[in-house]
Design a protein around this motif. Structure first.
Motif, PDB file in Angstrom:
ATOM      1  N   VAL A  75      10.927   3.129 -10.630  1.00 11.21           N
ATOM      2  CA  VAL A  75      10.505   3.924  -9.477  1.00 11.21           C
ATOM      3  C   VAL A  75       8.974   4.010  -9.484  1.00 11.21           C
ATOM      4  CG1 VAL A  75      12.630   5.282  -9.424  1.00 11.21           C
ATOM      5  CG2 VAL A  75      10.618   6.210 -10.603  1.00 11.21           C
ATOM      6  N   ASP A  76       8.415   4.211  -8.287  1.00  9.71           N
ATOM      7  CA  ASP A  76       6.960   4.240  -8.116  1.00  9.71           C
ATOM      8  C   ASP A  76       6.596   5.421  -7.224  1.00  9.71           C
ATOM      9  OD1 ASP A  76       4.302   3.781  -7.657  1.00  9.71           O
ATOM     10  OD2 ASP A  76       4.534   1.713  -6.953  1.00  9.71           O
ATOM     11  N   ALA A  77       5.842   6.389  -7.789  1.00  8.44           N
ATOM     12  CA  ALA A  77       5.478   7.596  -7.037  1.00  8.44           C
ATOM     13  C   ALA A  77       4.131   7.470  -6.345  1.00  8.44           C
ATOM     14  CB  ALA A  77       5.478   8.803  -7.960  1.00  8.44           C
ATOM     15  N   ILE A 101       8.600   4.712 -14.885  1.00  8.40           N
ATOM     16  CA  ILE A 101       8.182   5.566 -13.774  1.00  8.40           C
ATOM     17  C   ILE A 101       6.707   5.245 -13.543  1.00  8.40           C
ATOM     18  CG2 ILE A 101       7.806   7.943 -12.974  1.00  8.40           C
ATOM     19  CD1 ILE A 101      10.108   8.766 -14.901  1.00  8.40           C
ATOM     20  N   GLU A 102       6.390   4.819 -12.314  1.00  4.97           N
ATOM     21  CA  GLU A 102       5.040   4.292 -12.033  1.00  4.97           C
ATOM     22  C   GLU A 102       4.182   5.315 -11.291  1.00  4.97           C
ATOM     23  OE1 GLU A 102       5.225   0.308 -10.611  1.00  4.97           O
ATOM     24  OE2 GLU A 102       3.440   0.498  -9.377  1.00  4.97           O
ATOM     25  N   GLU A 103       2.938   5.397 -11.694  1.00 10.30           N
ATOM     26  CA  GLU A 103       1.934   6.267 -11.073  1.00 10.30           C
ATOM     27  C   GLU A 103       2.476   7.647 -10.694  1.00 10.30           C
ATOM     28  OE1 GLU A 103      -0.059   4.022  -7.875  1.00 10.30           O
ATOM     29  OE2 GLU A 103      -1.771   3.958  -9.213  1.00 10.30           O
ATOM     30  N   GLY A 127      -2.059   1.945 -13.695  1.00  9.80           N
ATOM     31  CA  GLY A 127      -3.240   1.099 -13.847  1.00  9.80           C
ATOM     32  C   GLY A 127      -3.572   0.232 -12.639  1.00  9.80           C
ATOM     33  N   GLU A 128      -2.683   0.204 -11.621  1.00 11.26           N
ATOM     34  CA  GLU A 128      -2.924  -0.731 -10.512  1.00 11.26           C
ATOM     35  C   GLU A 128      -4.190  -0.420  -9.714  1.00 11.26           C
ATOM     36  OE1 GLU A 128       0.741   0.243  -8.117  1.00 11.26           O
ATOM     37  OE2 GLU A 128      -0.710   0.479  -6.516  1.00 11.26           O
ATOM     38  N   MET A 129      -4.616   0.847  -9.699  1.00 12.50           N
ATOM     39  CA  MET A 129      -5.775   1.215  -8.886  1.00 12.50           C
ATOM     40  C   MET A 129      -7.111   0.995  -9.600  1.00 12.50           C
ATOM     41  SD  MET A 129      -4.376   2.139  -6.100  1.00 12.50           S
ATOM     42  CE  MET A 129      -5.741   2.854  -5.188  1.00 12.50           C
TER      43      MET A 129
HETATM   44 MG    MG Z   1       2.612   0.729  -7.539  1.00 11.68          MG
END
Ligand code: MG
Length: 249
Positions: A75-77, A101-103, A127-129
């Motif tokens: 999942v990605d928040a 669980i992402e961001e 870390g994507e940002m």
């Molecule tokens: Mg994402």
């Protein structure tokens, strides 16, 4: 390119994100999941972070029931929770055996992510940002991510990405690069530790070739470079949007 980077594998487990946006009604999400799995994709990520966390949980429960226990689910928040919301949501999500669980928090809240990673069994991904090696190092040294998610386009290209990758490897972390599977497939194939690549079809019209999927993995093309040729469509778009102005004198 993966071979030049010292590839450790000829394919990388891949998951789909594009079928599970918050704006997509649940029945459509489930249809998208079936289509993704039918194509050979190995995992499914859905978005969470609605104002009502109970609605998120209901959706995740329905997706997990649809997938069964064997298919990886993430999942990605997208940074939608504050620390209290994130703690409560992560605790409630533990039951679904998520791959990560992402961001859950603001992308720059390294200490907050570290506390979640310490407190809960479900791995934390973020870390994507981030836009530099130094920012990634801050995240890694604080123990903020079980899955580090660098984006080659955002950190300044392949060379800085490799530096982030080495830092992640030295710290025994897993890696799941963000977006642009066309580049990240090669980089992930060269990562020694556990890794996933994100299947996003958005950039496909830019290229003639399609990346092959098999048995839950995206296969590294054996063609030169990235193994991709710019499409006629990409060339047409480039011409259409380029304005050349002559300089006087
Ligand atoms: Mg994402």
């Amino acid at each position: 390119m993966a071979k030049l980077l010292g590839a450790h594998r000829d394919g990388v487990p891949c998951y789909n994100t594009s079928g599970g946006f918050l704006s997509t009604p649940l029945p459509e999400v489930l249809e998208n999941i079936d289509a993704a799995l039918g194509k050979g994709i190995g995992g499914i990520k859905v978005k969470v972070g609605q104002p009502d966390t109970a609605a998120d949980l209901e959706r995740v429960r329905a997706v997990r029931e649809h997938l069964g226990d064997k298919v990886a689910l993430m999942v990605d928040a997208n940074q939608q929770w504050d620390r209290g919301q994130a703690r409560r949501a992560c605790r409630a999500l533990e039951q679904f055996d998520l791959t990560w669980i992402e961001e859950p928090l603001d992308a720059y809240d390294a200490a907050g992510h570290a506390a979640l990673a310490e407190r809960f069994d479900t791995p934390i991904a973020t870390g994507e940002m981030l836009t530099s090696v130094a920012e990634h190092w801050d995240l890694i040294r604080q123990g903020s991510a079980d899955f580090v998610q660098p984006d080659a386009g955002r950190v300044g290209g392949i060379t800085p990405f490799l530096r982030v990758m080495n830092l992640a490897d030295h710290n025994h972390l897993s890696m799941a690069p963000h977006f642009a599977m066309e580049i990240h497939l090669h980089l992930a194939a060269a990562y020694p530790g556990p890794t996933w690549v994100e299947h996003f079809e958005w950039l496909e019209p830019l290229f003639e070739e399609r990346l092959d999927l098999s048995d839950g993995r995206m296969l590294v093309p054996d063609r030169p470079g990235l193994g991709l040729t710019p499409s006629a469509q990409a060339e047409a778009w480039t011409v259409q949007h380029t304005t050349i102005t002559e300089r006087a004198g």
